[in-house]
Scaffold this motif. Structure first.
Motif, PDB file in Angstrom:
ATOM      1  N   LYS A  83       0.789  -1.135   0.093  1.00  0.00           N
ATOM      2  CA  LYS A  83      -0.090   0.081  -0.027  1.00  0.00           C
ATOM      3  C   LYS A  83       0.932   1.288   0.025  1.00  0.00           C
ATOM      4  O   LYS A  83       1.931   1.180   0.536  1.00  0.00           O
ATOM      5  N   ASP A  84       0.520   2.282  -0.841  1.00  0.00           N
ATOM      6  CA  ASP A  84       1.290   3.411  -0.853  1.00  0.00           C
ATOM      7  C   ASP A  84       0.380   4.596  -0.902  1.00  0.00           C
ATOM      8  O   ASP A  84      -0.239   4.945  -2.067  1.00  0.00           O
ATOM      9  N   GLY A  85      -0.116   5.042   0.268  1.00  0.00           N
ATOM     10  CA  GLY A  85      -0.938   6.304   0.357  1.00  0.00           C
ATOM     11  C   GLY A  85      -2.653   5.494   0.016  1.00  0.00           C
ATOM     12  O   GLY A  85      -2.847   4.322   0.420  1.00  0.00           O
ATOM     13  N   GLU A  86      -3.283   6.078  -1.075  1.00  0.00           N
ATOM     14  CA  GLU A  86      -4.388   5.387  -1.738  1.00  0.00           C
ATOM     15  C   GLU A  86      -3.990   4.330  -2.542  1.00  0.00           C
ATOM     16  O   GLU A  86      -5.277   3.738  -2.807  1.00  0.00           O
ATOM     17  N   LYS A  87      -3.016   4.229  -2.803  1.00  0.00           N
ATOM     18  CA  LYS A  87      -2.738   3.195  -3.923  1.00  0.00           C
ATOM     19  C   LYS A  87      -2.637   1.731  -3.152  1.00  0.00           C
ATOM     20  O   LYS A  87      -1.928   1.582  -2.170  1.00  0.00           O
ATOM     21  N   VAL A 116      -0.821 -11.547 -12.164  1.00  0.00           N
ATOM     22  CA  VAL A 116      -0.980 -10.252 -12.493  1.00  0.00           C
ATOM     23  C   VAL A 116      -1.011  -9.379 -11.332  1.00  0.00           C
ATOM     24  O   VAL A 116      -1.563  -9.591 -10.321  1.00  0.00           O
ATOM     25  N   VAL A 117      -0.087  -8.164 -11.189  1.00  0.00           N
ATOM     26  CA  VAL A 117      -0.277  -7.242 -10.254  1.00  0.00           C
ATOM     27  C   VAL A 117      -0.955  -6.051 -10.708  1.00  0.00           C
ATOM     28  O   VAL A 117      -0.457  -5.376 -11.533  1.00  0.00           O
ATOM     29  N   PHE A 118      -1.889  -5.660  -9.833  1.00  0.00           N
ATOM     30  CA  PHE A 118      -2.749  -4.357 -10.131  1.00  0.00           C
ATOM     31  C   PHE A 118      -2.452  -3.314  -9.219  1.00  0.00           C
ATOM     32  O   PHE A 118      -2.480  -3.805  -8.045  1.00  0.00           O
ATOM     33  N   CYS A 119      -2.651  -2.113  -9.582  1.00  0.00           N
ATOM     34  CA  CYS A 119      -2.645  -0.913  -8.718  1.00  0.00           C
ATOM     35  C   CYS A 119      -4.016  -0.465  -8.681  1.00  0.00           C
ATOM     36  O   CYS A 119      -4.189   0.033  -9.723  1.00  0.00           O
ATOM     37  N   LEU A 120      -4.642  -0.308  -7.705  1.00  0.00           N
ATOM     38  CA  LEU A 120      -6.206   0.190  -7.605  1.00  0.00           C
ATOM     39  C   LEU A 120      -6.297   1.423  -6.450  1.00  0.00           C
ATOM     40  O   LEU A 120      -5.407   1.248  -5.851  1.00  0.00           O
ATOM     41  N   VAL A 121      -7.074   1.905  -6.482  1.00  0.00           N
ATOM     42  CA  VAL A 121      -7.123   3.253  -5.536  1.00  0.00           C
ATOM     43  C   VAL A 121      -8.181   3.210  -4.526  1.00  0.00           C
ATOM     44  O   VAL A 121      -9.651   3.067  -4.990  1.00  0.00           O
ATOM     45  N   GLU A 122      -7.771   3.212  -3.224  1.00  0.00           N
ATOM     46  CA  GLU A 122      -8.757   2.971  -2.412  1.00  0.00           C
ATOM     47  C   GLU A 122      -9.631   4.220  -2.294  1.00  0.00           C
ATOM     48  O   GLU A 122      -9.318   5.353  -2.210  1.00  0.00           O
ATOM     49  N   ASN A 123     -10.859   3.815  -2.077  1.00  0.00           N
ATOM     50  CA  ASN A 123     -11.970   4.776  -2.061  1.00  0.00           C
ATOM     51  C   ASN A 123     -11.858   5.900  -3.355  1.00  0.00           C
ATOM     52  O   ASN A 123     -12.363   7.042  -3.263  1.00  0.00           O
ATOM     53  N   GLY A 124     -11.352   5.523  -4.470  1.00  0.00           N
ATOM     54  CA  GLY A 124     -11.240   6.037  -5.537  1.00  0.00           C
ATOM     55  C   GLY A 124     -12.817   6.386  -6.238  1.00  0.00           C
ATOM     56  O   GLY A 124     -13.732   5.582  -5.892  1.00  0.00           O
ATOM     57  N   LEU A 125     -12.980   7.151  -7.062  1.00  0.00           N
ATOM     58  CA  LEU A 125     -14.137   7.293  -7.773  1.00  0.00           C
ATOM     59  C   LEU A 125     -14.222   6.241  -9.071  1.00  0.00           C
ATOM     60  O   LEU A 125     -13.302   6.177  -9.477  1.00  0.00           O
TER      61      LEU A 125
END
Ligand SMILES: Cc1cc2nc3c(=O)[nH]c(=O)nc-3n(C[C@H](O)[C@H](O)[C@H](O)COP(=O)(O)OP(=O)(O)OC[C@H]3O[C@@H](n4cnc5c(N)ncnc54)[C@H](O)[C@@H]3O)c2cc1C
Length: 261
Positions: free
Chosen positions: A87-91, A189-198
């Motif tokens: 985790k990196d901030g919201e990522k 596969v590694v994905f990067c998603l945004v926590e609480n993103g729109l």
């Protein structure tokens, strides 16, 4: 795995039609279910030793098996597992194994308020196949969130990691279905998603569906599935119209001048 033990894992004359969404086609001369990375190497060694062609089968939603079947080794990928690796901030970085059901993975992420793949709800198949044609729908493509792909390189006979920019992603294309078709077996596969993103509401059908309201990720996922269902684009064993292997057509990309013509 020794060749003799290996042979015990291999089935012969296996019908492939039930393993595809369109439910037609012949049999595999040899067939092996793969549950871990080591077995991938074993399968390749077996195919090489026996002089067989090898075909990777995921969820069978984008293949059409010939009536005469496949005169080689079909490997059916079943590796499971999804984990948050950083985790990196919201990522939020998640690793998903090739055999994970794609839509279950989307649901998993949406439930955890992770944005980035919500518009790709309802697409059949496995995670491992998504980089192959850079799966996309309703305004999103997996290439927007893929960080890297772990794959077995059949040429170099070793596991490699390919970063996003090494995958050659384009519209429904990548190195995996063009220049290096049949070279790599994707393992995870590694994905990067945004926590609480729109959610991404950019596609015409979704804009019209929400008509100015501001949906959350869950509502967006539900809307995508509803829109897809209306077009018989959600696999449903009870709906014969949904028996398909996906769309044969690509959206044409033309210049502004050509469009005006
Ligand atoms: C009803 C329906 C709707 C669909 N909607 C969409 C859509 O909206 N957008 C979209 O992009 N696609 C769509 N598709 C196509 C299909 O779902 C995707 O291409 C999906 O990613 C295929 O996954 P699969 O696991 O079923 O792959 P399979 O059909 O098993 O395999 C497809 C190809 O990928 C290769 N492959 C599979 N797994 C791997 C792996 N781990 N490593 C290397 N190669 C591999 C196979 O050898 C084969 O060449 C749809 C299909 C159907 C039937």
């Amino acid at each position: 795995m020794p060749l003799e033990t290996m042979k015990m894992k291999i089935q012969t004359d296996v019908p492939l039609a039930p393993l595809t969404t369109i439910k037609i086609g012949g049999r595999a001369r040899f067939f092996m279910t793969i549950d871990n990375h080591t077995e991938v190497a074993d399968a390749i060694n077996f195919a090489d030793a026996e002089g067989l062609d090898l075909f990777v089968l995921g969820g069978g939603s984008n293949v059409l098996i010939a009536d005469e079947g496949f005169d080689g080794l079909v490997v059916h990928l079943r590796m499971r597992g999804v984990s948050v690796i950083a985790k990196d901030g919201e990522k939020v970085f998640l690793r998903a194994a090739a055999g994970v059901d794609w839509d279950a993975f989307v649901a998993f992420c949406v439930e955890r308020h992770l944005a980035g793949i919500e518009c790709l709800s309802g697409i059949p198949g496995k995670v491992g196949a998504t980089p192959v044609q850079n799966v996309g729908a309703y305004g999103q493509e997996v290439s927007e969130t893929i960080v890297k792909v772990t794959a077995f390189d059949k040429w170099e006979k070793k596991v490699v990691e390919l970063k996003n920019d090494e995958c050659g992603f384009g519209y429904r294309s990548s190195i995996f279905n063009t220049v290096y078709r049949d070279r790599f077996i994707i393992l995870d596969v590694v994905f990067c998603l945004v926590e609480n993103g729109l959610p991404k509401i950019s596609y015409k059908d979704l804009i019209e569906f929400f008509d100015g309201s501001k949906p959350d990720l869950k509502k967006t996922r539900e809307a995508v599935i509803e829109i897809r269902r209306r077009k018989a684009m959600v696999i449903d064993e009870r709906d014969p119209n949904s028996r398909s292997c996906g769309s044969f057509f690509k959206n044409p990309i033309v210049t502004a001048n050509k469009l005006e013509e």
